[in-house]
Design a protein around this motif. Structure first.
Motif, mmCIF file in Angstrom:
data_model
loop_
_atom_site.group_PDB
_atom_site.id
_atom_site.type_symbol
_atom_site.label_atom_id
_atom_site.label_comp_id
_atom_site.label_asym_id
_atom_site.label_seq_id
_atom_site.Cartn_x
_atom_site.Cartn_y
_atom_site.Cartn_z
ATOM 1 N N GLY A 42 0.830 -1.212 0.000
ATOM 2 C CA GLY A 42 0.000 0.000 0.000
ATOM 3 C C GLY A 42 0.862 1.258 0.000
ATOM 4 N N VAL A 43 1.919 1.249 0.820
ATOM 5 C CA VAL A 43 2.826 2.411 0.857
ATOM 6 C C VAL A 43 3.499 2.561 -0.519
ATOM 7 N N ALA A 47 3.465 5.646 -3.092
ATOM 8 C CA ALA A 47 4.719 6.278 -3.542
ATOM 9 C C ALA A 47 4.767 6.361 -5.065
ATOM 10 N N ILE A 48 4.340 5.300 -5.745
ATOM 11 C CA ILE A 48 4.360 5.310 -7.216
ATOM 12 C C ILE A 48 3.391 6.372 -7.738
ATOM 13 N N GLU A 49 2.170 6.347 -7.214
ATOM 14 C CA GLU A 49 1.136 7.258 -7.734
ATOM 15 C C GLU A 49 1.452 8.726 -7.448
ATOM 16 N N ASN A 50 2.267 8.966 -6.419
ATOM 17 C CA ASN A 50 2.568 10.356 -6.069
ATOM 18 C C ASN A 50 3.984 10.773 -6.453
ATOM 19 N N GLY A 51 4.599 9.983 -7.314
ATOM 20 C CA GLY A 51 5.925 10.334 -7.847
ATOM 21 C C GLY A 51 7.017 10.343 -6.792
ATOM 22 N N LEU A 52 6.879 9.510 -5.747
ATOM 23 C CA LEU A 52 7.897 9.496 -4.688
ATOM 24 C C LEU A 52 8.961 8.435 -4.930
ATOM 25 N N ILE A 53 8.784 7.659 -5.999
ATOM 26 C CA ILE A 53 9.824 6.692 -6.387
ATOM 27 C C ILE A 53 9.939 6.735 -7.911
ATOM 28 N N SER A 54 11.196 6.865 -8.399
ATOM 29 C CA SER A 54 11.396 6.994 -9.845
ATOM 30 C C SER A 54 11.424 5.611 -10.491
ATOM 31 N N GLN A 55 11.413 5.606 -11.817
ATOM 32 C CA GLN A 55 11.496 4.346 -12.580
ATOM 33 C C GLN A 55 12.679 3.514 -12.118
ATOM 34 N N SER A 56 13.812 4.213 -11.870
ATOM 35 C CA SER A 56 15.038 3.488 -11.513
ATOM 36 C C SER A 56 15.070 3.112 -10.024
ATOM 37 N N GLY A 57 14.041 3.501 -9.284
ATOM 38 C CA GLY A 57 13.950 3.081 -7.884
ATOM 39 C C GLY A 57 14.475 4.099 -6.889
ATOM 40 N N GLU A 58 14.746 5.325 -7.374
ATOM 41 C CA GLU A 58 15.209 6.373 -6.453
ATOM 42 C C GLU A 58 14.028 6.895 -5.640
ATOM 43 N N ILE A 59 14.215 6.944 -4.331
ATOM 44 C CA ILE A 59 13.085 7.311 -3.470
ATOM 45 C C ILE A 59 13.248 8.734 -2.939
ATOM 46 N N ASP A 60 12.152 9.519 -2.996
ATOM 47 C CA ASP A 60 12.167 10.859 -2.413
ATOM 48 C C ASP A 60 11.877 10.688 -0.912
ATOM 49 N N ARG A 61 12.947 10.416 -0.145
ATOM 50 C CA ARG A 61 12.789 10.070 1.278
ATOM 51 C C ARG A 61 12.119 11.164 2.099
ATOM 52 N N PRO A 62 12.537 12.461 1.926
ATOM 53 C CA PRO A 62 11.883 13.497 2.740
ATOM 54 C C PRO A 62 10.380 13.566 2.483
ATOM 55 N N ALA A 63 9.972 13.470 1.199
ATOM 56 C CA ALA A 63 8.534 13.558 0.885
ATOM 57 C C ALA A 63 7.798 12.339 1.430
ATOM 58 N N LEU A 64 8.443 11.175 1.353
ATOM 59 C CA LEU A 64 7.800 9.954 1.879
ATOM 60 C C LEU A 64 7.631 10.059 3.399
ATOM 61 N N LYS A 93 -6.506 -4.880 -5.607
ATOM 62 C CA LYS A 93 -6.043 -5.372 -6.907
ATOM 63 C C LYS A 93 -4.717 -4.694 -7.295
ATOM 64 N N GLU A 94 -4.675 -3.361 -7.167
ATOM 65 C CA GLU A 94 -3.484 -2.604 -7.592
ATOM 66 C C GLU A 94 -2.227 -3.026 -6.837
ATOM 67 N N ILE A 95 -2.363 -3.347 -5.547
ATOM 68 C CA ILE A 95 -1.152 -3.646 -4.777
ATOM 69 C C ILE A 95 -0.526 -4.989 -5.158
ATOM 70 N N ARG A 96 -1.260 -5.816 -5.915
ATOM 71 C CA ARG A 96 -0.700 -7.123 -6.337
ATOM 72 C C ARG A 96 -0.099 -7.049 -7.733
ATOM 73 N N SER A 97 -0.115 -5.866 -8.381
ATOM 74 C CA SER A 97 0.357 -5.768 -9.762
ATOM 75 C C SER A 97 1.888 -5.829 -9.816
ATOM 76 N N LEU A 98 2.414 -6.104 -11.022
ATOM 77 C CA LEU A 98 3.861 -6.213 -11.186
ATOM 78 C C LEU A 98 4.606 -4.899 -10.894
ATOM 79 N N PRO A 99 4.078 -3.720 -11.333
ATOM 80 C CA PRO A 99 4.788 -2.477 -10.988
ATOM 81 C C PRO A 99 4.966 -2.305 -9.474
ATOM 82 N N VAL A 100 3.958 -2.659 -8.698
ATOM 83 C CA VAL A 100 4.088 -2.539 -7.230
ATOM 84 C C VAL A 100 5.073 -3.589 -6.721
ATOM 85 N N SER A 101 4.963 -4.831 -7.220
ATOM 86 C CA SER A 101 5.898 -5.884 -6.783
ATOM 87 C C SER A 101 7.343 -5.498 -7.100
ATOM 88 N N GLY A 102 7.528 -4.770 -8.199
ATOM 89 C CA GLY A 102 8.875 -4.378 -8.615
ATOM 90 C C GLY A 102 9.501 -3.313 -7.731
#
Ligand code: DC
Length: 231
Positions: A42-43, A47-64, A93-102
């Motif tokens: 869920g977290v 994070a994905i929907e709010n742009g807090l993690i980039s495609q490459s997996g970089e996390i915006d820690r302060p915003a999170l 449903k969304e939390i079981r998708s491959l983008p979230v698993s990744g």
């Protein structure tokens, strides 16, 4: 089957069937089932929907960090099953998708995310008579759990199971992709600094590579009979 209201902690590698097993146990004992991975997922979705993690997996820690205190992820129990909600929205449903698993392993390695989830789990676990599944339930969240089970299985068998599950939901993926995702997650989960995936000393190991669900339930009932049922 009737036993005292205890905490049962089920930990182990990804796609070993922890949640299916945990749900069966909860139904058998009339216990509450709590899926800790769903909270991490869920977290991650947030994070994905709010742009807090980039495609490459970089996390915006302060915003999170800023978002976590306001994040309302919870379970609702309907028709015998549990559904994960983000506020009023069902995200099961969304939390079981491959983008979230990744992206879930890097997100769940963030210490603030772990304390957010731990706090929620301990709150839910105050009511005894629960089965909880995850990676660190028996080692960190509930080290006092009366029964700890550590699940494992051959990686290729696990990947095939996950692929069947995804295909069943109409998601496309190859066995190689799923296996890569599993192995990546196993590695990150077992090597992160905070609460890495590891077997608690007092956990019993269940390798279900070649076991059906019925076999696993027999195995479980045998343990319960020996440990908790009065003669
Ligand atoms: O059980 P699952 O596949 O739904 O879990 C998703 C991710 O969440 C998993 O890759 C690692 C993380 N997780 C964790 O770090 N600690 C837990 N107790 C449960 C899950």
């Amino acid at each position: 089957m009737h036993i005292p209201d205890i905490i049962i902690a089920i930990d182990g590698y990804s796609s070993t069937g922890k949640s299916t097993f945990a749900k069966k146990i909860a139904a058998e004992l009339s216990f509450l089932y709590l899926d800790s991975g769903a909270l991490y997922r869920g977290v991650t979705l947030y994070a994905i929907e709010n742009g807090l993690i980039s495609q490459s997996g970089e996390i915006d820690r302060p915003a999170l960090d800023r978002a976590l205190p306001e994040l309302d992820i919870h379970f609702e129990y309907k028709e015998g099953g549990s559904r994960t909600y983000l506020g009023e929205r069902c995200i099961e449903k969304e939390i079981r998708s491959l983008p979230v698993s990744g992206k879930v392993s890097p997100i769940s390695a963030v210490p603030e995310v772990r304390s957010y989830v731990d706090r929620k789990l301990r709150e839910f676990g105050k009511k005894k008579g629960v089965v909880m599944d995850g990676r660190d339930i028996g080692t960190t969240v509930f080290p006092e759990a009366e029964l700890k089970i550590f699940m494992t299985a051959d990686p290729v068998i696990r990947a095939q199971r996950r692929l069947d599950e995804l295909n069943g939901k109409g998601e496309e993926a190859t066995l190689e992709e799923v296996l890569r995702n599993l192995e990546e997650r196993d590695f990150i989960d077992s090597h992160r600094e905070v609460s890495p995936l590891t077997k608690a000393d007092d956990a019993v190991v269940l390798d279900n590579s070649h076991m059906s669900m019925d076999d696993q339930m027999e195995w479980f009932k045998d343990i319960i009979r020996k440990r908790f049922e009065k003669a």
